[in-house]
Write a protein that holds these residues in place. Structure first.
Motif, PDB file in Angstrom:
ATOM      1  N   UNK A   1      22.692  22.699 -35.354  1.00  0.00           N
ATOM      2  CA  UNK A   1      23.054  22.189 -36.513  1.00  0.00           C
ATOM      3  C   UNK A   1      24.288  21.764 -36.599  1.00  0.00           C
ATOM      4  N   UNK A   2      25.208  21.491 -35.778  1.00  0.00           N
ATOM      5  CA  UNK A   2      25.678  21.038 -35.539  1.00  0.00           C
ATOM      6  C   UNK A   2      25.974  19.823 -35.118  1.00  0.00           C
ATOM      7  N   UNK A   3      25.251  19.128 -34.325  1.00  0.00           N
ATOM      8  CA  UNK A   3      24.721  18.122 -34.038  1.00  0.00           C
ATOM      9  C   UNK A   3      24.101  16.555 -35.026  1.00  0.00           C
ATOM     10  N   UNK A   4      22.740  18.084 -35.283  1.00  0.00           N
ATOM     11  CA  UNK A   4      22.679  17.814 -37.092  1.00  0.00           C
ATOM     12  C   UNK A   4      23.404  17.039 -38.037  1.00  0.00           C
ATOM     13  N   UNK A   5      24.212  17.860 -38.495  1.00  0.00           N
ATOM     14  CA  UNK A   5      25.120  17.602 -39.067  1.00  0.00           C
ATOM     15  C   UNK A   5      25.612  16.611 -39.392  1.00  0.00           C
ATOM     16  N   UNK A   6      26.709  15.747 -37.839  1.00  0.00           N
ATOM     17  CA  UNK A   6      27.312  15.128 -37.160  1.00  0.00           C
ATOM     18  C   UNK A   6      26.598  13.405 -37.560  1.00  0.00           C
ATOM     19  N   UNK A   7      25.708  14.120 -36.843  1.00  0.00           N
ATOM     20  CA  UNK A   7      24.688  12.561 -36.949  1.00  0.00           C
ATOM     21  C   UNK A   7      23.828  11.756 -38.518  1.00  0.00           C
ATOM     22  N   UNK A   8      23.799  12.899 -39.488  1.00  0.00           N
ATOM     23  CA  UNK A   8      24.114  12.270 -41.022  1.00  0.00           C
ATOM     24  C   UNK A   8      24.910  11.888 -41.248  1.00  0.00           C
ATOM     25  N   UNK A   9      26.388  13.179 -41.214  1.00  0.00           N
ATOM     26  CA  UNK A   9      27.767  11.732 -41.573  1.00  0.00           C
ATOM     27  C   UNK A   9      28.447  10.539 -40.867  1.00  0.00           C
TER      28      UNK A   9
ATOM     29  N   UNK B   1      25.894  26.778 -43.901  1.00  0.00           N
ATOM     30  CA  UNK B   1      25.184  25.384 -44.917  1.00  0.00           C
ATOM     31  C   UNK B   1      24.763  24.637 -43.848  1.00  0.00           C
ATOM     32  N   UNK B   2      23.955  24.625 -42.571  1.00  0.00           N
ATOM     33  CA  UNK B   2      23.696  24.125 -42.350  1.00  0.00           C
ATOM     34  C   UNK B   2      22.240  24.411 -41.829  1.00  0.00           C
ATOM     35  N   UNK B   3      21.578  25.717 -42.157  1.00  0.00           N
ATOM     36  CA  UNK B   3      20.552  26.074 -41.326  1.00  0.00           C
ATOM     37  C   UNK B   3      19.566  25.529 -41.671  1.00  0.00           C
ATOM     38  N   UNK B   4      18.834  24.606 -42.661  1.00  0.00           N
ATOM     39  CA  UNK B   4      18.210  23.673 -43.160  1.00  0.00           C
ATOM     40  C   UNK B   4      18.967  22.580 -42.816  1.00  0.00           C
ATOM     41  N   UNK B   5      17.721  20.916 -42.791  1.00  0.00           N
ATOM     42  CA  UNK B   5      17.385  19.838 -42.983  1.00  0.00           C
ATOM     43  C   UNK B   5      17.955  19.728 -43.909  1.00  0.00           C
ATOM     44  N   UNK B   6      17.432  20.951 -45.022  1.00  0.00           N
ATOM     45  CA  UNK B   6      18.088  20.449 -46.887  1.00  0.00           C
ATOM     46  C   UNK B   6      19.334  20.467 -47.069  1.00  0.00           C
ATOM     47  N   UNK B   7      19.631  21.599 -46.486  1.00  0.00           N
ATOM     48  CA  UNK B   7      20.917  22.634 -46.202  1.00  0.00           C
ATOM     49  C   UNK B   7      21.128  21.282 -45.623  1.00  0.00           C
ATOM     50  N   UNK B   8      21.636  20.825 -44.429  1.00  0.00           N
ATOM     51  CA  UNK B   8      22.431  19.600 -43.638  1.00  0.00           C
ATOM     52  C   UNK B   8      23.332  18.150 -44.435  1.00  0.00           C
ATOM     53  N   UNK B   9      21.755  18.060 -45.743  1.00  0.00           N
ATOM     54  CA  UNK B   9      21.866  16.708 -46.106  1.00  0.00           C
ATOM     55  C   UNK B   9      22.488  17.385 -47.493  1.00  0.00           C
ATOM     56  N   UNK B  10      22.660  18.132 -47.191  1.00  0.00           N
ATOM     57  CA  UNK B  10      23.529  18.594 -49.245  1.00  0.00           C
ATOM     58  C   UNK B  10      24.558  18.818 -48.562  1.00  0.00           C
ATOM     59  N   UNK B  11      25.416  19.501 -47.531  1.00  0.00           N
ATOM     60  CA  UNK B  11      26.667  19.914 -46.780  1.00  0.00           C
ATOM     61  C   UNK B  11      27.490  18.115 -47.290  1.00  0.00           C
TER      62      UNK B  11
END
Length: 670
Positions: A308-316, A267-277
């Motif tokens: 990937x974890x970092x990008x998810x936390x930043x996005x959230x 679910x976080x394998x690409x920037x687009x997927x991070x955004x969607x999640x």
């Protein structure tokens, strides 16, 4: 935030439009007046109900805690109708298993006579019987607006600071707890006065990389119920995403090129997927009226997953802040993280910890039937026989604080309200008087919380407490690890668990070391009288370490020459340095630190003992015992220094003053 420009006369007049003469008169007498600067409606009473979703659902007004309308919201106020309050709006995606359930649909009350499947709309067949029309006696509709510009930013900052200063006890509520294995642990069984936060576990990631409700049968009503109860109790309601099973589940691209891709990875394998999640998480949080998000990714274990974890936390964090500014709220963000010191680096603490309101360290599951020998599920300290001397709460928390520089106030210690078991454990004593401990065992005990074909021995404290009263079981206490275990010699069963004594020691540890609080896995494991909850709740009544430091007087450096030092082996087998000091000097001390061969062992600071034990003596003195982490050797150098700064902060060693220095002798090791 701007005040409503509608004058009182216009407000009162608008309230009367389309109402009966009687309702208009009541409204005039009540004088419902919105105050957009305070986010309240003056004149609300317990004879009123209100709706913030266009009349889809209604809530009874029970007191001033309900009178807070934040952000951009339209509030409808009406006369209280208990039948409306006690009913639910029909949801075509939900099933209604209990006969006699009353729902509202198409302007009428409907009651089911038997199980109603999803999509069986009232009026479509005989399962639903139509009752009287829904009668809402409206008293007015009022609009509120959010802060703007710098005012919104300042308000967010103020709320964030309040969250940071709060001592927290976070109880995890398992969605599956309402079933038999957890003794039907429904939301009304939660002791809300014993927690500051409730984390609902879990929303899960599906194969498309978005969040959804796991239990579509029970989940929706559970989340609605908990949202109401936490709001009334003043408890922060968080949605926890993932969990162990969902984190491990291979949902996409399984075995592609020989590599398994799991839920969070996919679910976080690409920037687009991070955004969607991230968007789906925010939508889920808003839909079910949560106050924040807890990420439970178990566990990032590679550099790629760390990114990937970092990008998810930043996005959230960005999305939560933006949403908070729109509706005058601060949405909290936490993460349940590993207790394994080998994997902390994959959390990228330098970048992610500053974005989190709490770092929820899962300091349990250190050992279980997945190991070939018995050990402690959640030891406070190490035992000399542990293969990995860092697999314990104290070492884990030190690692996060000292190695990765996460402030203690942000770190929460995990408390386990369950135990784990092994079978085929012989009663031989690797440690005198402790049969079964560190002996070989097998995964052959079926625990109360285990699934049908599982043999992890996972069992709630409520059941283990009863087992401890059984004559077939003996309770033993590991004085090194500071936790108990149960052993049944006839069955050769070994249970590692926590009880009232060990939870009290852990609560004392959290308080004395100045950590930010505790997390509990999970709330359903306690006894019916909330024995463990009453102990952990003491953290909520104790002042935050940071607040204590601000209120205490400046430390004085007097009396240092009168500190008496002794190094010797203690009854529990550890070698320790004991420092005896007058009580006044102890309370006034600046930072006094203990080292062996240059490695940090503990310290004293302004009436607190860190990674040490405090004993108050009859002569008004205090003895601080600091156990050495590893077994010392003859010739090792012990040094005590007076240092600058505060616990958890770095210091300039050039400014240290040596108070005491000696070398380990044979006599000290006897």
């Amino acid at each position: 935030m701007k005040l409503n420009k509608i004058t009182l006369g216009l407000i009162v007049a608008s309230c009367a439009i389309a109402f009966s003469a009687n309702a208009a008169l009541q409204n005039f007498e009540i004088k419902l007046i919105p105050d957009d600067s305070l986010n309240i409606i003056h004149g609300l009473k317990e004879s009123h109900m209100f709706s913030t979703d266009g009349g889809a659902t209604w809530q009874a007004y029970t007191g001033k805690e309900d009178n807070k309308f934040l952000g951009s919201v339209e509030v409808q106020v009406a006369e209280l109708n208990n039948k409306i309050i006690n009913s639910v709006t029909y949801d075509e995606n939900a099933s209604y298993a209990t006969p006699g359930t009353v729902v509202i649909y198409d302007g009428y009350f409907w009651t089911n006579s038997w199980f109603a499947n999803p999509g069986e709309k009232p009026g479509s067949n005989a399962v639903w019987a139509r009752g009287e029309a829904v009668n809402v006696v409206s008293l007015g509709t009022f609009k509120f607006t959010p802060f703007k510009g710098q005012q919104a930013i300042d308000y967010q900052k103020k709320l964030k600071q309040a969250v940071a200063a709060q001592r927290k006890v976070i109880g995890y509520y398992p969605e599956w707890g309402v079933y038999e294995a957890h003794d039907y642990f429904t939301p009304e069984k939660v002791a809300y006065d014993q927690i500051s936060h409730l984390n609902y576990g879990f929303a899960v990631l599906n194969k498309d990389g978005v969040v959804e409700t796991h239990d579509t049968w029970k989940g929706p009503e559970l989340m609605k119920d908990i949202a109401k109860r936490t709001k009334k109790a003043g408890v922060v309601n968080m949605i926890s995403i993932g969990g162990y099973t969902n984190s491990q589940l291979c949902v996409m691209n399984c075995d592609q090129n020989g590599k398994e891709v799991k839920a969070f990875q996919a679910a976080t394998s690409t920037p687009e997927k991070v955004e969607r999640l991230a968007n789906s998480i925010i939508n889920h949080m808003v839909t079910w009226k949560f106050d924040g998000v807890d990420i439970d990714w178990e566990y990032p274990t590679s550099e790629q997953e760390a990114q990937q974890y970092t990008q998810l936390i930043k996005s959230l964090r960005t999305k939560l802040d933006d949403l908070g500014k729109q509706n005058d709220r601060y949405y909290q963000l936490s993460s349940a993280v590993t207790a394994n010191h080998n994997h902390i680096k994959y959390l990228n603490p330098a970048e992610t910890a500053p974005l989190l309101d709490s770092v929820n360290v899962m300091t349990y599951d250190y050992h279980g039937a997945f190991d070939p020998i018995t050990g402690h599920n959640s030891p406070l300290y190490s035992n000399y026989n542990d293969v990995d001397q860092k697999f314990n709460i104290d070492s884990t928390m030190r690692e996060y604080n000292l190695q990765w520089n996460i402030p203690k106030s942000k770190l929460l210690v995990g408390l386990s309200w369950y135990g784990r078991a092994w079978g085929d454990v012989e009663g031989s004593e690797k440690i005198t008087g402790m049969p079964g401990l560190f002996n070989s065992g097998s995964a052959t005990v079926h625990g109360i919380w285990d699934d049908k074909d599982e043999y992890t021995g996972t069992t709630p404290y409520s059941a283990l407490k009863q087992m401890a009263l059984d004559k077939q079981f003996q309770r033993f206490w590991d004085a090194q690890a500071h936790v108990p275990y149960l052993y049944n010699a006839s069955l050769q069963h070994f249970y590692s668990y926590d009880d009232a004594q060990s939870i009290q020691e852990k609560v004392n540890y959290i308080d004395s070391e100045g950590y930010g609080g505790a997390i509990i896995w999970d709330l359903s494991g306690d006894t019916q009288d909330h024995e463990l909850g009453a102990i952990s709740a003491k953290l909520l009544s104790q002042e935050n370490e940071q607040e204590q430091e601000q209120e205490q007087e400046q430390a004085q450096k007097e009396g240092l020459e009168n500190i008496k030092y002794e190094i010797a082996r203690q009854p529990n087998g550890r070698v320790a340095i004991k420092s005896t000091v007058h009580n006044k000097t102890y309370n006034d001390l600046n930072r006094v630190m203990f080292y062996i061969n240059g490695f940090y062992e503990g310290e004293m600071y302004k009436g607190k003992a860190y990674y040490s034990y405090k004993t108050v003596n009859n002569d008004n003195s205090v003895t601080i015992k600091t156990n050495f982490k590893k077994e010392p050797k003859v010739g090792d150098v012990v040094k005590v220094v007076l240092a600058e700064g505060k616990p958890g902060q770095s210091r300039n060693v050039k400014n240290d003053k040596v108070l005491y220095q000696t070398s380990i002798t044979k006599d000290m090791l006897k």
